[in-house]
Scaffold this motif. Structure first.
Motif, PDB file in Angstrom:
ATOM      1  N   ALA A   1      -8.264   2.696 -17.235  1.00 46.28           N
ATOM      2  CA  ALA A   1      -7.902   3.762 -17.838  1.00 46.28           C
ATOM      3  C   ALA A   1      -8.018   5.099 -17.436  1.00 46.28           C
ATOM      4  CB  ALA A   1      -8.843   3.769 -19.193  1.00 46.28           C
ATOM      5  N   TRP A   2      -8.810   5.062 -15.884  1.00 45.80           N
ATOM      6  CA  TRP A   2      -8.630   6.429 -15.248  1.00 45.80           C
ATOM      7  C   TRP A   2      -7.564   6.528 -14.418  1.00 45.80           C
ATOM      8  CZ3 TRP A   2      -8.779   6.404  -9.894  1.00 45.80           C
ATOM      9  CH2 TRP A   2      -8.679   5.194  -9.262  1.00 45.80           C
ATOM     10  N   VAL A   3      -6.771   5.600 -14.126  1.00 41.23           N
ATOM     11  CA  VAL A   3      -5.763   5.642 -13.232  1.00 41.23           C
ATOM     12  C   VAL A   3      -4.375   6.364 -14.010  1.00 41.23           C
ATOM     13  CG1 VAL A   3      -3.976   4.407 -11.706  1.00 41.23           C
ATOM     14  CG2 VAL A   3      -6.240   3.555 -11.999  1.00 41.23           C
ATOM     15  N   ASN A   4      -3.694   7.450 -13.294  1.00 37.36           N
ATOM     16  CA  ASN A   4      -2.603   7.865 -13.830  1.00 37.36           C
ATOM     17  C   ASN A   4      -1.714   7.023 -14.335  1.00 37.36           C
ATOM     18  OD1 ASN A   4      -0.337   9.210 -14.034  1.00 37.36           O
ATOM     19  ND2 ASN A   4      -0.921  10.939 -12.740  1.00 37.36           N
ATOM     20  N   PRO A   5      -1.242   6.981 -15.620  1.00 38.09           N
ATOM     21  CA  PRO A   5      -0.419   6.003 -16.124  1.00 38.09           C
ATOM     22  C   PRO A   5       0.958   5.905 -15.268  1.00 38.09           C
ATOM     23  CG  PRO A   5      -0.835   7.489 -17.646  1.00 38.09           C
ATOM     24  CD  PRO A   5      -1.621   7.939 -16.678  1.00 38.09           C
ATOM     25  N   ALA A   6       1.393   6.850 -14.578  1.00 40.88           N
ATOM     26  CA  ALA A   6       2.715   7.106 -13.919  1.00 40.88           C
ATOM     27  C   ALA A   6       2.662   6.274 -12.680  1.00 40.88           C
ATOM     28  CB  ALA A   6       2.826   8.324 -13.627  1.00 40.88           C
ATOM     29  N   PHE A   7       1.399   5.786 -12.376  1.00 39.11           N
ATOM     30  CA  PHE A   7       1.379   4.963 -11.048  1.00 39.11           C
ATOM     31  C   PHE A   7       1.649   3.485 -11.285  1.00 39.11           C
ATOM     32  CE2 PHE A   7      -1.873   8.337  -9.211  1.00 39.11           C
ATOM     33  CZ  PHE A   7      -0.786   9.175  -8.936  1.00 39.11           C
ATOM     34  N   ALA A   8       2.519   2.915 -10.462  1.00 38.49           N
ATOM     35  CA  ALA A   8       2.614   1.333 -10.573  1.00 38.49           C
ATOM     36  C   ALA A   8       1.324   0.831  -9.893  1.00 38.49           C
ATOM     37  CB  ALA A   8       3.805   1.259  -9.625  1.00 38.49           C
ATOM     38  N   ASP A   9       1.276  -0.484 -10.352  1.00 38.39           N
ATOM     39  CA  ASP A   9       0.045  -1.207  -9.746  1.00 38.39           C
ATOM     40  C   ASP A   9      -1.165  -0.335  -9.890  1.00 38.39           C
ATOM     41  OD1 ASP A   9       2.163  -3.131  -9.235  1.00 38.39           O
ATOM     42  OD2 ASP A   9       2.475  -2.567  -7.376  1.00 38.39           O
ATOM     43  N   PRO A  10      -1.688   0.004 -10.814  1.00 37.70           N
ATOM     44  CA  PRO A  10      -2.903   0.751 -10.732  1.00 37.70           C
ATOM     45  C   PRO A  10      -4.244   0.052 -10.339  1.00 37.70           C
ATOM     46  CG  PRO A  10      -2.362   0.010 -13.123  1.00 37.70           C
ATOM     47  CD  PRO A  10      -1.265  -0.379 -12.179  1.00 37.70           C
TER      48      PRO A  10
ATOM     49  N   GLN B   1       0.729  -1.274   0.031  1.00 43.99           N
ATOM     50  CA  GLN B   1      -0.096  -0.066   0.128  1.00 43.99           C
ATOM     51  C   GLN B   1       0.796   1.443   0.019  1.00 43.99           C
ATOM     52  OE1 GLN B   1      -1.377  -1.289   4.061  1.00 43.99           O
ATOM     53  NE2 GLN B   1      -1.659   0.940   4.446  1.00 43.99           N
ATOM     54  N   ASN B   2       2.002   1.039   0.520  1.00 41.46           N
ATOM     55  CA  ASN B   2       2.919   2.264   0.648  1.00 41.46           C
ATOM     56  C   ASN B   2       3.507   2.899  -0.662  1.00 41.46           C
ATOM     57  OD1 ASN B   2       2.482   2.794   3.661  1.00 41.46           O
ATOM     58  ND2 ASN B   2       3.620   1.091   3.919  1.00 41.46           N
ATOM     59  N   THR B   3       3.448   2.069  -1.640  1.00 40.86           N
ATOM     60  CA  THR B   3       3.963   2.651  -2.882  1.00 40.86           C
ATOM     61  C   THR B   3       2.903   3.491  -3.454  1.00 40.86           C
ATOM     62  OG1 THR B   3       2.771   0.798  -3.957  1.00 40.86           O
ATOM     63  CG2 THR B   3       5.286   0.529  -3.526  1.00 40.86           C
ATOM     64  N   HIS B   4       1.722   3.620  -2.884  1.00 36.81           N
ATOM     65  CA  HIS B   4       0.737   4.403  -3.441  1.00 36.81           C
ATOM     66  C   HIS B   4       0.336   5.704  -2.306  1.00 36.81           C
ATOM     67  CE1 HIS B   4      -0.407   1.653  -6.386  1.00 36.81           C
ATOM     68  NE2 HIS B   4      -0.179   0.594  -5.489  1.00 36.81           N
ATOM     69  N   VAL B   5       1.431   5.964  -1.546  1.00 38.26           N
ATOM     70  CA  VAL B   5       1.412   6.999  -0.340  1.00 38.26           C
ATOM     71  C   VAL B   5       0.925   8.240  -1.427  1.00 38.26           C
ATOM     72  CG1 VAL B   5       2.469   8.500   1.077  1.00 38.26           C
ATOM     73  CG2 VAL B   5       2.550   5.926   1.265  1.00 38.26           C
TER      74      VAL B   5
END
Length: 465
Positions: free
Chosen positions: A298-307, A258-262
């Motif tokens: 598709a709504w998730v920022n493509p720069a984010f890992a594990d969308p 979860q912390n990769t999504h802080v």
């Protein structure tokens, strides 16, 4: 802390003063399976063995799932549908309702139909009840789940709303309902709880009511495949007896932190630092071979890992609780994937959890602890979800702990005795010496609609099939 908002379990209420009477929201008018991932197994007590030495009389699971089930009870505009996965749908709407969504400020008109279950007399006179449901809600539809019970003094509760839910968030905002009480019991986010368990008051029986909503004039309908609840009476306890190890096995479950999504998508409980529940849910969804499509992500920022973790957070978010930790909402999310079942329950022992792992079924567990109570965790928490994926040869717990700094660090080994106690206890001391609650063995269990024979036997032994 692994959550920005402490999990409002019913056990916290049991330690507080009894809640005052609050208004209950008005009811509506009338109102292809994947096999388990490969694993290395050393079983010490028999491959087909079911749990032994487990404390009886603490947990009752009951679910309506079959065509016969859906034809029982009382219908007002609904219809049972047969097939490989029987369900309940709208046939002819019973009426219309104007629903003022408290989270959007918008009032919309909906057609509805309802179904009320037969009365279920629990094998456990209960202090707590948690409902679960598995459903499909196409755009333009949603459902409401309610509970009404009978106490052991023969008096009845009102209808309590256990959740207003949709798989998406374009029509209503899925939500729990606060401030529900009859002066004797209360709803705490997603859980019915007797206010004073020392009084001897218990819930002997209950009914569940489903109301299915759709946009007026359409032929759309929700389909509900599973509805039921876990009723329990877990005694107050700071410690539990130690169990003997009985299994060495590790399941190949994906690892997500979860912390990769802080800081990502702070509108969902301030971001990834609070996403232990949806991160755990996503790990198990993918263990069973399911995942969101590229179109759904598709709504998730493509720069984010594990969308897909961001996706799970968005679609488990409870707009009243303001978090992603609503237990039934996580189960309902998992069941939106093809041919998946999911429930919230309690297990009575670590032995029962070993039995699930033996059959290739991981579980998501809820626990709270001080930093020094769980060696190697490196944190303390008032409420945290992690995924149990196995046991070592010494009986220690192998967990995918989403509160890890990276995906690579997610796999943890925790001391069996420490972990067993922090998960199964109902009371604990916080860092200031104050008595706080524990979850008493709460977990989520997800499995395919067509489980393997061994998996079916284990699920049946736990009352989940």
């Amino acid at each position: 802390m692994t959550s920005s908002t402490p999990r409002r379990t019913v056990l916290a209420a049991a330690l507080a003063a009894a809640a005052g009477t609050a208004a209950v929201p008005a009811a509506p008018a009338s109102a292809a399976p994947a096999s388990a991932a490969p694993a290395t197994t050393l079983i010490r007590d028999g491959a087909g063995a079911l749990p032994t030495g487990v404390a009886p009389g603490l947990v009752d699971n009951h679910f309506w799932t079959s065509y016969t089930d859906w034809r029982c009870g009382s219908s007002d505009g609904t219809r049972a549908v047969a097939g490989r996965r029987p369900g309940l749908v709208i046939a002819t709407p019973a009426g219309r309702l104007d629903y003022a969504d408290p989270h959007t400020g918008t009032t919309s008109t909906w057609e509805y139909a309802s179904w009320t279950s037969p009365v279920h007399t629990s094998t456990v006179p209960a202090t707590e009840v948690i409902a679960s449901w598995n459903a499909d809600t196409p755009p333009g539809t949603w459902i409401q789940i309610e509970l009404r019970g009978t106490y052991n003094d023969a008096s009845a509760t009102p209808w309590f709303v256990m959740g207003r839910w949709a798989a998406g968030d374009g029509d209503i905002k899925r939500t729990s309902v606060d401030d529900q009480s009859d002066g004797r019991s209360s709803i705490w986010t997603d859980t019915f709880s007797v206010d004073d368990t020392t009084s001897g008051l218990r819930l002997d029986a209950y009914q569940l009511r489903l109301t299915l909503y759709r946009t007026p004039g359409t032929d759309r309908t929700p389909t509900v495949w599973r509805l039921g609840a876990m009723a329990s009476d877990i005694p107050d306890r700071f410690t539990v007896p130690a169990s003997a190890p009985g299994l060495a096995r590790e399941l190949a479950v994906p690892r997500y932190s979860q912390n990769t999504h802080v800081g990502q998508y702070p509108e969902y409980d301030n971001g990834g630092e609070a996403w232990c529940s949806p991160t755990s849910s996503q790990m198990i969804v993918e263990y069973w071979g399911r995942r969101p499509s590229a179109e759904e992500l598709a709504w998730v920022n493509p720069a984010f890992a594990d969308p897909q973790v961001c996706h799970a957070a968005r679609f488990t978010f409870d707009h009243q609780y303001e978090g992603c930790g609503n237990w039934p909402f996580n189960a309902a999310y998992a069941a939106t994937y093809p041919d998946m079942n999911a429930v919230v329950t309690r297990l009575r022992s670590l032995t029962e959890l070993e039995t699930l792992i033996r059959a290739g079924i991981p579980a998501i567990t809820s626990q709270s602890f001080r930093k020094e109570e769980l060696t190697g965790a490196g944190y303390g928490t008032s409420g945290h979800l992690m995924t149990v994926i196995g046991f070592t040869a010494d009986g220690d717990v192998i967990a995918n702990d989403p509160a890890s700094p990276s995906n690579e660090a997610v796999r943890r080994i925790y001391n069996r005795r420490e972990w067993e106690n922090i998960w199964l206890r109902t009371k604990r001391y916080d860092a200031n010496g104050k008595v706080r609650s524990g979850t008493g063995g709460v977990c989520y269990i997800f499995w395919p609609v067509k489980p393997a024979p061994t998996q079916r036997r284990v699920l049946q032994s736990l009352g989940l099939l």
